[in-house]
Design an enzyme around this catalytic site. Structure first.
Site, PDB file in Angstrom:
ATOM      1  N   LYS A 194      58.175  35.486  29.264  1.00 26.55           N
ATOM      2  CA  LYS A 194      59.639  35.649  29.361  1.00 26.55           C
ATOM      3  C   LYS A 194      60.067  37.043  28.877  1.00 26.55           C
ATOM      4  O   LYS A 194      60.843  37.731  29.535  1.00 26.55           O
ATOM      5  CB  LYS A 194      60.293  34.551  28.502  1.00 26.55           C
ATOM      6  CG  LYS A 194      61.796  34.603  28.356  1.00 26.55           C
ATOM      7  CD  LYS A 194      62.328  34.800  26.939  1.00 26.55           C
ATOM      8  CE  LYS A 194      61.642  34.205  25.780  1.00 26.55           C
ATOM      9  NZ  LYS A 194      62.153  34.584  24.472  1.00 26.55           N
ATOM     10  N   LYS A 231      64.066  44.625  20.659  1.00 26.70           N
ATOM     11  CA  LYS A 231      63.095  43.521  20.651  1.00 26.70           C
ATOM     12  C   LYS A 231      62.218  43.545  21.908  1.00 26.70           C
ATOM     13  O   LYS A 231      61.001  43.342  21.843  1.00 26.70           O
ATOM     14  CB  LYS A 231      63.842  42.187  20.537  1.00 26.70           C
ATOM     15  CG  LYS A 231      62.989  40.966  20.643  1.00 26.70           C
ATOM     16  CD  LYS A 231      61.926  40.891  19.548  1.00 26.70           C
ATOM     17  CE  LYS A 231      60.987  39.708  19.789  1.00 26.70           C
ATOM     18  NZ  LYS A 231      59.804  39.771  18.953  1.00 26.70           N
ATOM     19  N   THR A 288      64.966  35.674  21.225  1.00 23.49           N
ATOM     20  CA  THR A 288      64.782  36.835  22.099  1.00 23.49           C
ATOM     21  C   THR A 288      65.412  36.534  23.450  1.00 23.49           C
ATOM     22  O   THR A 288      64.951  35.633  24.163  1.00 23.49           O
ATOM     23  CB  THR A 288      63.284  37.151  22.290  1.00 23.49           C
ATOM     24  OG1 THR A 288      62.670  37.283  21.016  1.00 23.49           O
ATOM     25  CG2 THR A 288      63.106  38.429  23.089  1.00 23.49           C
TER      26      THR A 288
HETATM   27  P1  NAP Z   1      59.768  27.101  20.139  1.00 25.91           P
HETATM   28  O1  NAP Z   1      58.833  26.689  19.067  1.00 25.91           O
HETATM   29  O2  NAP Z   1      59.372  26.911  21.552  1.00 25.91           O
HETATM   30  O3  NAP Z   1      61.184  26.381  19.853  1.00 25.91           O
HETATM   31  C1  NAP Z   1      62.215  26.490  20.792  1.00 25.91           C
HETATM   32  C2  NAP Z   1      63.493  25.837  20.275  1.00 25.91           C
HETATM   33  O4  NAP Z   1      64.501  25.954  21.310  1.00 25.91           O
HETATM   34  C3  NAP Z   1      63.370  24.343  19.956  1.00 25.91           C
HETATM   35  O5  NAP Z   1      64.218  24.024  18.875  1.00 25.91           O
HETATM   36  C4  NAP Z   1      63.902  23.703  21.256  1.00 25.91           C
HETATM   37  O6  NAP Z   1      64.430  22.408  21.098  1.00 25.91           O
HETATM   38  C5  NAP Z   1      65.032  24.654  21.576  1.00 25.91           C
HETATM   39  N1  NAP Z   1      65.472  24.567  22.974  1.00 25.91           N
HETATM   40  C6  NAP Z   1      64.780  24.940  24.079  1.00 25.91           C
HETATM   41  N2  NAP Z   1      65.528  24.739  25.185  1.00 25.91           N
HETATM   42  C7  NAP Z   1      66.717  24.218  24.766  1.00 25.91           C
HETATM   43  C8  NAP Z   1      67.906  23.826  25.429  1.00 25.91           C
HETATM   44  N3  NAP Z   1      68.040  23.926  26.758  1.00 25.91           N
HETATM   45  N4  NAP Z   1      68.928  23.337  24.674  1.00 25.91           N
HETATM   46  C9  NAP Z   1      68.814  23.238  23.338  1.00 25.91           C
HETATM   47  N5  NAP Z   1      67.713  23.605  22.639  1.00 25.91           N
HETATM   48  C10 NAP Z   1      66.675  24.104  23.351  1.00 25.91           C
HETATM   49  O7  NAP Z   1      60.136  28.658  20.020  1.00 25.91           O
HETATM   50  P2  NAP Z   1      59.905  29.650  18.766  1.00 25.91           P
HETATM   51  O8  NAP Z   1      58.498  30.100  18.763  1.00 25.91           O
HETATM   52  O9  NAP Z   1      60.534  29.055  17.560  1.00 25.91           O
HETATM   53  O10 NAP Z   1      60.762  30.913  19.289  1.00 25.91           O
HETATM   54  C11 NAP Z   1      62.181  30.917  19.272  1.00 25.91           C
HETATM   55  C12 NAP Z   1      62.655  32.267  19.778  1.00 25.91           C
HETATM   56  O11 NAP Z   1      62.139  33.309  18.924  1.00 25.91           O
HETATM   57  C13 NAP Z   1      62.179  32.614  21.201  1.00 25.91           C
HETATM   58  O12 NAP Z   1      63.196  33.330  21.851  1.00 25.91           O
HETATM   59  C14 NAP Z   1      60.963  33.505  20.965  1.00 25.91           C
HETATM   60  O13 NAP Z   1      60.759  34.387  22.048  1.00 25.91           O
HETATM   61  C15 NAP Z   1      61.389  34.231  19.703  1.00 25.91           C
HETATM   62  N6  NAP Z   1      60.287  34.680  18.838  1.00 25.91           N
HETATM   63  C16 NAP Z   1      59.230  33.864  18.582  1.00 25.91           C
HETATM   64  C17 NAP Z   1      58.208  34.322  17.752  1.00 25.91           C
HETATM   65  C18 NAP Z   1      56.994  33.475  17.454  1.00 25.91           C
HETATM   66  O14 NAP Z   1      55.995  34.035  16.965  1.00 25.91           O
HETATM   67  N7  NAP Z   1      57.012  32.183  17.671  1.00 25.91           N
HETATM   68  C19 NAP Z   1      58.273  35.598  17.167  1.00 25.91           C
HETATM   69  C20 NAP Z   1      59.389  36.392  17.424  1.00 25.91           C
HETATM   70  C21 NAP Z   1      60.396  35.925  18.259  1.00 25.91           C
HETATM   71  P3  NAP Z   1      63.465  21.120  21.218  1.00 25.91           P
HETATM   72  O15 NAP Z   1      62.849  20.956  19.873  1.00 25.91           O
HETATM   73  O16 NAP Z   1      64.408  20.028  21.588  1.00 25.91           O
HETATM   74  O17 NAP Z   1      62.463  21.422  22.304  1.00 25.91           O
END
Ligand code: NAP
Length: 286
Positions: free
Chosen positions: A241, A173, A98
């Site tokens: 965010k 989104k 997102t």
């Molecule tokens: P998350 O668990 O916090 O994972 C974030 C990922 O981004 C990890 O692989 C992290 O790497 C990587 N990352 C963060 N900063 C980085 C950087 N500067 N350079 C390279 N890699 C980086 O997030 P998530 O829940 O999977 O969500 C991912 C996206 O989907 C977000 O945009 C969120 O808003 C969206 N989303 C999430 C959900 C949900 O329910 N979780 C639902 C819909 C949409 P590291 O492992 O090294 O930290």
């Protein structure tokens, strides 16, 4: 084996189960994650590992990014050995994180200058739909690009809706996550109001979920409220965010500012890495 070779960047709460579904569907998947140890269970499940985003793009037909926020996605594009540094015309990059509509259009423009195709495809649905392959995928793409990526969307989601060109998927989104925030805030306020007037959480959640106000959020978040335990499915900091991005994209409705302030306050209280439903903890303390 499916013929498209998939590269995947970002193995957080969402990326990990989504990659598992692609492996189960017999796609060849190569992964890259900043923190390397998050790759190991996927490598054990059959994925390959790449040394950098550029190397990943070189060995893939489609690269998918599922990262925290705009800054993370832009870093993966523009850093040394980033996606934009590879000489790989004709390939397709799909951003499922997102991010703002503006960032999506910026990514589309970077890709166009490198003769890469770009799709924005953020998702509605959290970890459980990601595990079940039942996400709703909000696509911004040309029809040709959408059709090319459709076999991948068919594995990851129950539906993929092409809402316009790149950037428009991100707008959709931000709109749906505004409604998500309203639902979470409303659920928390309702349960706490009832409890302060003698109605137990169990009874109030039962009343909500048996009646016309029930929805997917009120159902899926009830166990967390009852157990008073909020391990992150969707981390609260990510919703802060998304609400900020919605404001920046022009959302000026009466409830957006108080909603944003409420979640931002919860983040400042240290709840950012907890699940979004931890908003109830913040409201209960104030
Ligand atoms: P998350 O668990 O916090 O994972 C974030 C990922 O981004 C990890 O692989 C992290 O790497 C990587 N990352 C963060 N900063 C980085 C950087 N500067 N350079 C390279 N890699 C980086 O997030 P998530 O829940 O999977 O969500 C991912 C996206 O989907 C977000 O945009 C969120 O808003 C969206 N989303 C999430 C959900 C949900 O329910 N979780 C639902 C819909 C949409 P590291 O492992 O090294 O930290």
């Amino acid at each position: 084996m499916n013929t498209l070779k998939i590269g995947w960047i970002g193995l957080g709460n969402m990326g990990n189960p989504m990659v598992k579904n692609l492996l189960h569907a017999n796609f060849e998947v190569t992964v890259y994650n900043r923190t390397k140890d998050k790759e190991s269970d996927l490598i054990a499940a059959g994925a390959k590992s790449a040394s950098s985003p550029a190397a990943l793009l070189a060995s893939s037909d489609i690269v998918i990014t599922m990262l925290s926020n705009d800054e993370a996605v832009l870093a993966v594009f523009n850093d040394n050995n980033g996606l934009a540094t590879a000489d790989t015309a004709g390939k397709t990059i799909i951003n499922m994180s997102t991010v703002s509509p503006e960032t999506s259009r910026k990514l589309a423009s970077i890709c166009a200058s490198k003769k890469l195709n770009f799709i924005d495809a953020p998702v509605s649905g959290s970890v459980k739909p990601a595990q079940d392959g039942t996400l709703v995928i909000l696509v911004g793409a040309t029809e040709t690009d959408f059709n090319y990526a459709k076999p991948v969307f068919d594995v990851l989601g129950k539906t993929a809706i092409n809402v316009g060109l790149p950037g428009v998927g991100s707008s959709a989104k931000l709109a749906i996550n505004y409604l998500l925030g309203l639902n979470l805030q409303g659920l928390a306020e309702t349960v706490l109001f009832a409890e302060k007037n003698g109605v137990s959480k169990e009874d109030m959640l039962n009343i909500i979920n048996q009646g016309a106000c029930a929805n997917g959020i009120t159902a899926i978040k009830a166990p967390a409220i009852l157990n008073d335990s909020y391990p992150a499915a969707f981390a609260l900091k990510h919703l802060v965010k998304d609400l900020r991005l919605a404001k920046e994209a022009g959302l000026n409705a009466p409830l957006i500012q108080p909603l944003y302030d409420s979640f931002k306050k919860a983040q400042e209280e240290g709840l950012g890495d907890q699940d979004v439903m931890a908003i109830i903890t913040s409201l209960n303390n104030n």
